[in-house]
Scaffold this active site. Structure first.
Site: not given
Ligand code: PEP
Ligand code: MG
Length: 730
Positions: A344, A657
């Site tokens: 974290h 994303c």
């Molecule tokens: C992903 O898996 O691309 C995502 C955006 O979620 P995280 O990175 O939080 O798992």
């Protein structure tokens, strides 16, 4: 001398040895017998051995203990008649060292032929640790100046590599987070008084920890509950207190007793196979340091009068709250001797824009408080006391980066419109309040992914409804007119909550995580949806569910939202002005059912980090696999293309994303596939925007049409060539 004599007597009697001797390093690479119990006293200050000569010289040279059943038969044994050591056979000697430099040797000997047990060896090593304080303090023994200068304090330039945790370049002066409290007095003069001090110190420390625990109300920066619980557990451990009391009764001061028990426990815990126990070492050290500070009335690093304006914090490990305890305006970067990239504290460092390097094993031995340091969080390089040319090199690098940043900033308020008029929306990924100022600073079009679980992960206790909705309100306030998309809790896997709920799994990335966990224990998700609805009353709310693998899962989550909305209406509360409910595409199975999914969603967001790991069956957290599969492979690009086509056909808005969108070349490919909304780490928005503004999408689409069917591992080179020919900065 009389103190040293008392020490060797104490050691000899506690260890039931016939002999205890202390040798101290002198100028000219010699070790001098400084005190002894059991050898001929006439030899004191007379017997000298060169480093590398005799058993004592061997220990000093190798900086390693020697444990011998019969010393005279050892090839390095050198007989010194003045010592009168002929009757002694068993021999155990350990180095007294600090910062990897040997300051002396302590030896115990016995008449009989017998190897010492590992416990006895450990005990003598602990004693040597204590003797280090005595020797290095210079109060009891006056070390030769040049020994101190050249051997104890590292002064030459030193370079070490670590694991890059958070990107960026930093110059500054080292602040030792866990600077050991110097022990100036080791031997108790009044045992009862020391016992009293110890008990008062323990008391004060326990009270402090209780206060910490009750003060943590689930606020964003509260210390991790497990850390605090472990503190409390250790702090209340009667065995610990008893061992320290025993050490005082054996003649040590309260401080020395704390240190002895600490290093003793440390030595034992380091041998533990159980990684959970080994990880608790940090807690143990932290607690012992806290107790020590109570004993000596020491101040926290931040209060030190010489705390620099450009601190590089060096710690064995740090919790997120410990980092935030510093005035982060005066911190330039962080070095950790341990740590893992998904800790974290790393998330917090990135959010603060602080370069961070981890796993810089034992770098502490080469660093003095206040040393100049340069850290390169991109490469993972650390330079301590760098030479002038190294400083110059990094200054140039920094100047280049600043120039580039200024260039990007000049375009901050412009939209990303391509040469042929396509508007590319560039939103940012976020998860903490410290991320929010970035919205304006980088000119993001909104928050495309708000990782809500981070608030839960760094809180000491489960954030209550009020704390959650207050938090979400702050996010919406910061976003203002710009859209913000909340991703509901993506817990499980490696995102372990400090207050339980999740448990260890063999294959956590594919385990009970995210929406699966949320649906298996719906109250937490309901609670979160309730908080989101409350925070967004009268405003727009965009939310999406993570790691959905079947349409049915989405429907189940959605129905929870519907019932929470009904509940609000029933109790006479208002709803958000408009709610858009989306689904993340992170599991390939859902892509094969996308036509069924699309009529039920307002938008879809590809989580390419997870999608890619499941697509290629390659753990996203394993650096050894980094070069195996490329985001720009024909197979993944075709897969993404099919998603774009389905969404276009059904007019459902689509975004992506994952971290990949933050690299200009990858972002270019995404635009070429038809993505018009991408969400990326804020630091990358400027560079991606610059690329997009110079891009001609029509040309790229034509070029990419020929790439999908190729048999190559990757089409990175081809895309790079396109970018270079078009003069795109990628
Ligand atoms: C992903 O898996 O691309 C995502 C955006 O979620 P995280 O990175 O939080 O798992
Ligand atoms: Mg994901």
């Amino acid at each position: 001398q009389s103190r040293l004599d008392k020490l060797v007597n104490t050691i000899a009697s506690t260890m039931e040895a016939d002999v205890c001797s202390i040798y101290i390093r002198r100028a000219g690479n010699e070790l001098e017998l400084y005190a002894t119990k059991g050898l001929d006293l006439k030899a004191v200050h007379k017997t000298r051995l060169k480093i590398g000569v005799g058993l004592v010289g061997e220990i000093a040279e190798l900086a390693k203990p020697l444990n011998l059943r019969d010393a005279p038969t050892h090839p390095k044994f050198v007989y010194r008649p003045e010592t009168g050591e002929d009757p002694f056979h068993s021999f155990l000697g350990v180095p007294i060292h600090r910062g990897g430099h040997v300051l002396g040797v302590v030896v115990v000997q016995k008449r009989e032929e017998r190897e010492y047990s590992i416990e006895v060896q450990e005990a003598l090593e602990t004693i040597a640790t204590l003797l280090t304080e005595v020797v290095a303090s210079g109060q009891v023994i006056h070390l030769d100046e040049h020994v101190i200068e050249t051997e104890v304090r590292p002064t030459r330039p030193y370079k070490q590599g670590g694991v890059p945790f958070a990107d960026g370049l930093a110059f500054g002066h080292v602040v030792l987070h866990d600077a050991p409290v110097a022990i100036t007095k080791v031997v108790a003069e009044d045992v009862d008084a020391e016992l009293g001090r110890l008990s008062t110190g323990i008391d004060a420390m326990q009270k402090q920890i209780d206060a910490l625990l009750s003060a943590s109300d689930g606020s964003l920066v509260g210390e991790s509950y497990d850390v605090l619980e472990t503190y409390r557990m250790f702090a209340r451990d009667s065995g610990w207190a008893r061992r320290m009391e025993e050490a005082v009764q054996n003649g040590l001061t309260a401080e020395a007793a704390v240190r002895q028990v600490q290093s003793d426990t440390r030595a034992r815990m380091m041998r533990q196979k159980d990684s959970f126990l080994r990880d608790r070492l940090h807690d143990l050290d932290d607690l012992a340091n806290r107790l020590m500070r109570h004993l000596v009335g020491d101040v926290s690093p931040m209060d030190r009068p010489d705390f620099p304006e450009d601190a590089i914090i060096l710690a064995r490990n740090l919790g997120p709250a410990e980092l935030l305890d510093y005035d982060t305006k005066r911190v330039r970067g962080v070095i950790l001797e341990e740590g893992a990239a998904n800790n974290h504290v790393v998330i917090v460092a990135r959010a603060l824009g602080l370069p961070m390097i981890g796993q810089a094993t034992e770098i502490r031995d080469h660093v003095n408080e206040g040393d100049l340091a340069v850290i390169d969080g991109h490469q993972g390089d650390i330079h301590i006391r760098p030479a002038a040319d190294v400083v110059e090199f990094y200054e140039d690098k920094l100047a280049m980066q600043k120039k580039r940043k200024a260039e990007l900033e000049a375009h901050r308020d412009e939209p990303a419109i391509t040469q042929d008029g396509h508007h590319i929306k560039l939103s940012m990924n976020a998860g903490l309040l410290v991320d929010l100022p970035n919205l304006d600073e980088v000119g993001a079009d909104g928050i495309g992914l708000f990782r809500t679980e981070l608030q839960f992960m760094i809180s000491a206790t489960m954030p209550r409804l009020k704390a959650q909705s207050h938090f979400y309100t702050q996010v919406l306030d910061a976003a203002g007119d710009r859209p913000g998309t909340f991703r509901t809790l993506d817990l499980g896997g490696d995102k372990i909550l400090p207050y339980g709920l999740t448990r260890r799994e063999d294959n956590p990335a594919m385990g009970l995580r995210a929406i699966r966990l949320a649906l298996s224990r719906p109250s937490m998700l309901r609670y979160q949806l309730r908080a989101l609805l409350k925070a967004a009353e009268g405003r727009n709310l965009n939310l999406m569910f993570p790691m959905v693998s079947e349409v049915d899962e989405f429907m189940e989550a959605r129905s929870l939202l519907d019932s929470e909305m009904e509940r609000r209406l029933k109790i006479g509360k208002g709803l958000p002005y408009k709610i858009r409910v989306g689904c993340m595409l992170e599991v390939p199975s859902l892509v094969w059912n996308i036509r069924t999914l699309l009529p039920h969603v307002d938008f879809v967001s590809v989580g390419s980090n997870d999608l890619m790991q499941f697509f290629f069956a390659a753990d996203r957290g394993n650096p050894d696999l980094n070069n195996y599969y490329d985001f720009l492979s024909p197979s993944l690009l075709s897969f993404l293309k099919s998603i774009v086509m389905e969404c276009h056909k059904r007019n459902v808005s689509l975004s992506l994303c994952g971290e990949a969108a933050g690299r200009p070349l990858e972002a270019m490919a995404l635009i070429g596939l038809g993505f018009r909304n991408i969400s990326l780490p804020p630091a990358s928005i400027g560079a991606v925007k610059l690329m997009a503004q110079r891009l001609h999408v029509g040309e790229l689409e034509k070029y990419m049409a020929g790439l999908f069917e190729r048999s190559d591992h990757s089409v990175r080179m081809e895309l790079k060539m396109f970018a270079e020919n078009q003069g795109l900065p990628v």
